[in-house]
Design an enzyme around this catalytic site. Sequence first.
Site, PDB file in Angstrom:
ATOM      1  N   ASN A 162       0.858  -1.184   0.000  1.00  0.00           N
ATOM      2  CA  ASN A 162       0.000   0.000   0.000  1.00  0.00           C
ATOM      3  C   ASN A 162       0.895   1.234   0.000  1.00  0.00           C
ATOM      4  O   ASN A 162       1.357   1.691   1.044  1.00  0.00           O
ATOM      5  CB  ASN A 162      -0.921  -0.015   1.219  1.00  0.00           C
ATOM      6  CG  ASN A 162      -1.938  -1.131   1.142  1.00  0.00           C
ATOM      7  OD1 ASN A 162      -2.919  -1.040   0.421  1.00  0.00           O
ATOM      8  ND2 ASN A 162      -1.678  -2.213   1.878  1.00  0.00           N
ATOM      9  N   GLU A 163       1.162   1.748  -1.187  1.00  0.00           N
ATOM     10  CA  GLU A 163       2.088   2.843  -1.369  1.00  0.00           C
ATOM     11  C   GLU A 163       1.426   4.189  -1.052  1.00  0.00           C
ATOM     12  O   GLU A 163       0.215   4.256  -0.839  1.00  0.00           O
ATOM     13  CB  GLU A 163       2.602   2.844  -2.821  1.00  0.00           C
ATOM     14  CG  GLU A 163       3.360   1.586  -3.234  1.00  0.00           C
ATOM     15  CD  GLU A 163       4.794   1.549  -2.696  1.00  0.00           C
ATOM     16  OE1 GLU A 163       5.100   2.275  -1.729  1.00  0.00           O
ATOM     17  OE2 GLU A 163       5.593   0.775  -3.238  1.00  0.00           O
ATOM     18  N   PRO A 164       2.219   5.267  -0.986  1.00  0.00           N
ATOM     19  CA  PRO A 164       1.643   6.598  -0.775  1.00  0.00           C
ATOM     20  C   PRO A 164       0.475   6.863  -1.730  1.00  0.00           C
ATOM     21  O   PRO A 164       0.559   6.561  -2.920  1.00  0.00           O
ATOM     22  CB  PRO A 164       2.824   7.530  -1.051  1.00  0.00           C
ATOM     23  CG  PRO A 164       4.015   6.739  -0.624  1.00  0.00           C
ATOM     24  CD  PRO A 164       3.698   5.327  -1.029  1.00  0.00           C
TER      25      PRO A 164
END
Length: 639
Positions: A162-164
Amino acid sequence: MSRLNLLEETRYEKLPVTVFPDSASASLSVAKRIADLIKSKQLLGENAVLGLATGATPIEVYAELVRMHKEDGLSFSNVITFNLDEYFPMQPDAVQSYVHFMKEQLFDHIDIDMNNVHIPDGTLAKEDIAAFCLEYERMISSIGGLDLQILGIGRTGHIGFNEPGSAPNSGTRLVTLDDLTRRDAAHDFGGKENVPTKAITMGIGTIFKAREIILMAWNRKKAGIVKKAVEGEISSDVPSTYLQLSDKVGFVLDEEAASELTRFDTPWEVKDCIWDALLIKKAVIWLAKTLKKPILKLTEEDYNNHGMAQLAVEQGPVYNININIFNQVQHTITGWPGGKPNADDSQRPERAIPAVKRTIIFSPHPDDDVISMGGTFIRLADQGHNLHVAYQTSGNTAVWDDEVLRYAEFAMDFARARGKDVTDQEKAYEEMRRFIAVKQPNQPDSNEIRAIKALIRKGEATAGARFAGLPDEKIHFMDLPFYDRQKTEKNVSFEDDIVLTMKLLQQIQPQQVFAAGDFADPHGTHKVCFDILLEALTRLKATEEWTKDCWLWLYRGAWHEFEVHEIEMAVPLSPQEVELKKMAIYKHQSQKDLPVFPGDDAREFWVRAEERNRETAKSYDQLGLAEYEAMEAFVRYKF
């Protein structure tokens, strides 16, 4: 410690944090919690549903669970697992796949029913991913949800993948990987260009549904992002900050990963301190940098307004504290890194005697010496010390394949020009071309290719050391066996590396040793090389008289620099010396422009070195010390 004091000390921390001395003890604690959950569920005749993570962080946890299974009889027959994520696309038998990782680290060594193991499928057609993700969520819900989810944390702040930009209610889905995440994975894939751009990951909303969440983080490289996750504002820019919204989460850290939390980094802001010399130095320098004031201009009001009133009262008046710290920092500066002959050395970082020292610089890769301490290297040679340099590894991993062909072609052309038969060379050349044409990411090179890459780096290192002023007989290529061995073996012994290092030390019997203390190296080679050297010196200290007069200095610079309060020797460089250092780095042409593994700093190595050295000098200047063009910094290792 009373509960009130603990609350005061951790008041900036927005979720529970437990800190262990090291990753080993922390991992044992997490493994025990997992084992206790499994056994409690067994007593109830229920399944234990675990959410599992991959990467370096949980490896010691899995190793302890395997030990518990084999030695203590812990059964996994009632365990159901769901992994957080998987690269896409990814074949399950690829060495970089998380299916391969989980089997190698855990599943192949325990009695789990593989029908109870669930890992996102990296082989799906893209149009089938959405349905797969919905089914993954349904399966988790159908068995009552996750009892325990373990997490690592990426340097972007991602949990899972879950990236930025991820939403707090996100579910399992296909995502695009952040560039920093791909750079961090580059070494496993043989270059960033080979790292998949996509992944399938559980969402933050999915993770939140677990009845217990443990986030683990080890080593100093994670300290900055851990501070943001624990003390920062909730933001989609740092997805791990969403964990602050859960009352079921706890962070488990080692001391290095926790080092930037307020209670460890600037403890005077949250509690009364035991003011030893190093903490006073750190606090005063911090205060000067925070207020952008020279040390000697700090006032009692400055101390009182920034959590340092206790220091002012116990050690004051503050001007005396300022004078003391100013003098300490000033005394780190020396133009004589080998010691100044016939001088009072009571306030100098190095001894005056002997005037000519036997000195050896250990360089993990063939360019770390000139990148990190090239100016000091040149000065030691110029000042007449009996100087040696030892290149601990061949560095052959960090050479582009096309460079191999170019050098092989040159060798053949040169031989032909001299009328030599090149039939065998041509055959080897064609074999190398065929190998390179079908070479897979991270596939170990053939012996011939590896040898040429090592020779390329050896030639560059020799040129750099000669430029710095060393004769060839004082240039040592150790070629420590672990470097190539670890490319094909899992459990690498370092005994022969230690013995080789001991032999070189016994041959030179140095009074001064320089070694890389820059453990942010993304390959881990710096840390391994340091551990080998440290073990060699430790063994020799038990029996060899000369070791009593041997000092070990650590340098940094290739990846990051020492903080000012840590520095014990600062060697100033003139503009001319900066240029000489740059010329020595230029000799490493295979690392110029675009090295194979640049890490997360896009600048060339010579630019990094030059700018970091200038930043160190600027920091000294801002504290009220003399203004220099650049500085190389060192810390003495205390045995």
